[in-house]
Design a protein around this motif. Structure first.
Motif, PDB file in Angstrom:
ATOM      1  N   THR A   1       0.717 -45.782 -31.947  1.00  0.00           N
ATOM      2  CA  THR A   1       1.632 -45.562 -30.828  1.00  0.00           C
ATOM      3  C   THR A   1       1.339 -44.243 -30.133  1.00  0.00           C
ATOM      4  N   VAL A   2       1.070 -43.191 -30.924  1.00  0.00           N
ATOM      5  CA  VAL A   2       0.741 -41.889 -30.329  1.00  0.00           C
ATOM      6  C   VAL A   2      -0.452 -42.037 -29.386  1.00  0.00           C
ATOM      7  N   ALA A   3      -1.498 -42.718 -29.839  1.00  0.00           N
ATOM      8  CA  ALA A   3      -2.702 -42.874 -29.029  1.00  0.00           C
ATOM      9  C   ALA A   3      -2.446 -43.739 -27.801  1.00  0.00           C
ATOM     10  N   LYS A   4      -1.700 -44.825 -27.961  1.00  0.00           N
ATOM     11  CA  LYS A   4      -1.455 -45.722 -26.834  1.00  0.00           C
ATOM     12  C   LYS A   4      -0.651 -45.033 -25.732  1.00  0.00           C
ATOM     13  N   VAL A   5       0.410 -44.335 -26.131  1.00  0.00           N
ATOM     14  CA  VAL A   5       1.237 -43.661 -25.131  1.00  0.00           C
ATOM     15  C   VAL A   5       0.437 -42.566 -24.438  1.00  0.00           C
ATOM     16  N   HIS A   6      -0.353 -41.834 -25.211  1.00  0.00           N
ATOM     17  CA  HIS A   6      -1.126 -40.730 -24.631  1.00  0.00           C
ATOM     18  C   HIS A   6      -2.244 -41.231 -23.713  1.00  0.00           C
ATOM     19  N   ASN A   7      -2.942 -42.281 -24.112  1.00  0.00           N
ATOM     20  CA  ASN A   7      -4.130 -42.723 -23.375  1.00  0.00           C
ATOM     21  C   ASN A   7      -3.880 -43.832 -22.359  1.00  0.00           C
ATOM     22  N   LEU A   8      -2.864 -44.655 -22.597  1.00  0.00           N
ATOM     23  CA  LEU A   8      -2.685 -45.840 -21.763  1.00  0.00           C
ATOM     24  C   LEU A   8      -1.324 -45.938 -21.086  1.00  0.00           C
ATOM     25  N   GLY A   9      -0.329 -45.293 -21.649  1.00  0.00           N
ATOM     26  CA  GLY A   9       1.024 -45.474 -21.120  1.00  0.00           C
ATOM     27  C   GLY A   9       1.700 -44.174 -20.759  1.00  0.00           C
ATOM     28  N   HIS A  10       3.013 -44.189 -20.761  1.00  0.00           N
ATOM     29  CA  HIS A  10       3.824 -43.010 -20.464  1.00  0.00           C
ATOM     30  C   HIS A  10       5.024 -43.013 -21.403  1.00  0.00           C
ATOM     31  N   PRO A  11       5.476 -41.851 -21.874  1.00  0.00           N
ATOM     32  CA  PRO A  11       6.708 -41.828 -22.672  1.00  0.00           C
ATOM     33  C   PRO A  11       7.889 -42.243 -21.804  1.00  0.00           C
ATOM     34  N   PRO A  12       8.831 -43.022 -22.342  1.00  0.00           N
ATOM     35  CA  PRO A  12       9.950 -43.507 -21.525  1.00  0.00           C
ATOM     36  C   PRO A  12      10.917 -42.418 -21.094  1.00  0.00           C
ATOM     37  N   ARG A  13      10.943 -41.306 -21.832  1.00  0.00           N
ATOM     38  CA  ARG A  13      11.805 -40.178 -21.473  1.00  0.00           C
ATOM     39  C   ARG A  13      10.956 -38.923 -21.410  1.00  0.00           C
ATOM     40  N   ARG A  14      11.527 -37.860 -20.861  1.00  0.00           N
ATOM     41  CA  ARG A  14      10.800 -36.595 -20.796  1.00  0.00           C
ATOM     42  C   ARG A  14      11.798 -35.447 -20.863  1.00  0.00           C
ATOM     43  N   LEU A  15      11.361 -34.353 -21.457  1.00  0.00           N
ATOM     44  CA  LEU A  15      12.228 -33.198 -21.620  1.00  0.00           C
ATOM     45  C   LEU A  15      12.221 -32.355 -20.359  1.00  0.00           C
ATOM     46  N   VAL A  16      13.395 -31.902 -19.949  1.00  0.00           N
ATOM     47  CA  VAL A  16      13.523 -31.015 -18.798  1.00  0.00           C
ATOM     48  C   VAL A  16      14.336 -29.795 -19.207  1.00  0.00           C
ATOM     49  N   ALA A  17      14.100 -28.686 -18.513  1.00  0.00           N
ATOM     50  CA  ALA A  17      14.915 -27.486 -18.659  1.00  0.00           C
ATOM     51  C   ALA A  17      15.932 -27.463 -17.534  1.00  0.00           C
TER      52      ALA A  17
END
Length: 379
Positions: free
Chosen positions: A268-284
């Motif tokens: 999963t780590v490799a797929k998200v990093h190389n082929l996809g996008h994380p569904p959420r993202r951290l913001v300040a």
């Protein structure tokens, strides 16, 4: 599912009957002046008693190669005294445990959030099989003390195998095999200076005695956490829930080795990093401070009428005012004005993208806009 309460054994902690001390479940929150404690901690004039930390000890000749095979980090060749961090992922790549890692030639020490010490030790015990490793919850043997590297040099850290047990936080410097989604040169944690040492209970009691006599300045966990939030540093207790991916918090910088051997969750780590996008993202978030209110963990973040995320951490910073970290939907516009719901009011919030929407298949670097910070140098 929210993480469990951050309690640990209180019988190993020193008596904290200091003037102004606010203590909850054995954890020193502050000594009456949280903002002053922040300044002193940030400038190396104080150290923090971190009663909200636990310690797991892994011994045996197979310990490093075994941990390497189980976790996200390459630790098989970890040198004595070298600091790193690791994650334990589930088969779907979600973060289950997080630990700061230090080895002293005889034991690998894992510094964790207190509520994760027992679960992590229990999971490691189940994964031993026939390997030559032993695991124990050592939270009852140490008090964790944190501060700048210079400040903690004067703290009597334990040295059970002749190596001082001092873990130096690598954040936010990209480690070998790691990858940064957020900014590098202009990262607000670029000069983040944080070290945690393991101290025997009797020595920790002497630190408190020194503070009682006015010979040493102490800070509480609120001050330490505010500085962490300002540096965008993720933490298991706050930034991790049961669907958290390391990509979402820019944790590939320091806790994930992208080219090491197989481990649980690696696909999963490799797929998200190389082929996809994380569904959420951290913001300040920089919060409107007019109401002197801070949102709690789990407070809803809205864009207009739509809920787009939740608060993970918040603090009143001694220079930046009310700040927070939040996990939001990946497609939330980076220039959107947000609102945070609390029990008393809706708080306006401006944001900086720690992890950009493009993170993953097309990694990008967010522009530093809207939120002015003292550690961001204009390019």
């Amino acid at each position: 599912m929210p993480r469990p309460d951050w309690r640990r054994r209180t019988d190993v902690l020193p008596s904290l009957d200091l003037p102004g001390a606010i203590v909850v479940d054995g954890v020193l929150q502050h000594l009456g002046n949280p903002l002053g404690e922040q300044r002193a901690l940030d400038r190396g004039r104080a150290v923090a008693l971190l009663g909200d930390r636990g310690v797991v000890a892994v011994t045996g000749p197979d310990r490093l190669s075994w941990l390497d095979s189980l976790t996200s980090q390459a630790v098989a060749r970890l040198a004595p005294g070298e600091s790193t961090e690791l994650l334990v992922l589930d088969p779907h790549g979600h973060v289950e445990h997080a630990a700061s890692v230090l080895d002293d030639t005889e034991t690998t020490w894992l510094i964790v959030d207190a509520a994760d010490a027992e679960p992590l030790a229990a999971w490691l015990m189940r994964m031993r099989f026939r390997l030559r490793v032993e695991i124990g919850d050592a939270s009852g043997d140490f008090v964790v003390v944190g501060g700048t590297d210079a400040a903690v040099r004067g703290v009597p850290a334990a040295e059970p195998a002749g190596h001082r047990l001092a873990w130096q936080d690598p954040w936010p410097r990209v480690q070998p095999g790691g990858h940064a989604y957020g900014p590098d040169e202009h990262h607000p944690g670029a000069d983040w200076d944080w070290t945690e040492v393991l101290v025997r209970p009797d020595d920790a009691a002497r630190l408190v005695d020194d503070a009682r006599r006015g010979e040493r300045m102490l800070a509480g966990s609120l001050a330490a956490d505010a500085l962490r939030i300002a540096a965008w540093r993720p933490r298991w207790r706050t930034e991790v829930d049961d669907r958290a991916l390391p990509h979402e918090a820019d944790w590939l910088r320091t806790a994930v080795h992208l080219s090491k051997g197989c481990y649980r969750g690696q696909e999963t780590v490799a797929k998200v990093h190389n082929l996809g996008h994380p569904p959420r993202r951290l913001v300040a978030l920089h919060l409107d401070g007019s109401d002197s209110a801070l949102p709690g963990t789990g407070s809803v973040v809205r864009m207009g009428e739509d809920a787009v995320g939740t608060i993970t951490s918040s603090a009143l910073h001694h220079e930046d005012g009310p700040i927070a970290l939040a996990l939001v939907r990946r497609n939330t516009p980076i220039d959107a004005d947000l609102v945070v719901d609390t029990d008393d009011a809706a708080i306006a919030a401006s944001q900086i993208a720690i992890v950009p929407p493009e993170a993953g298949a097309v990694a990008g670097v967010p522009r530093i806009t809207r939120l002015s910070r003292r550690k961001v140098v204009e390019s």
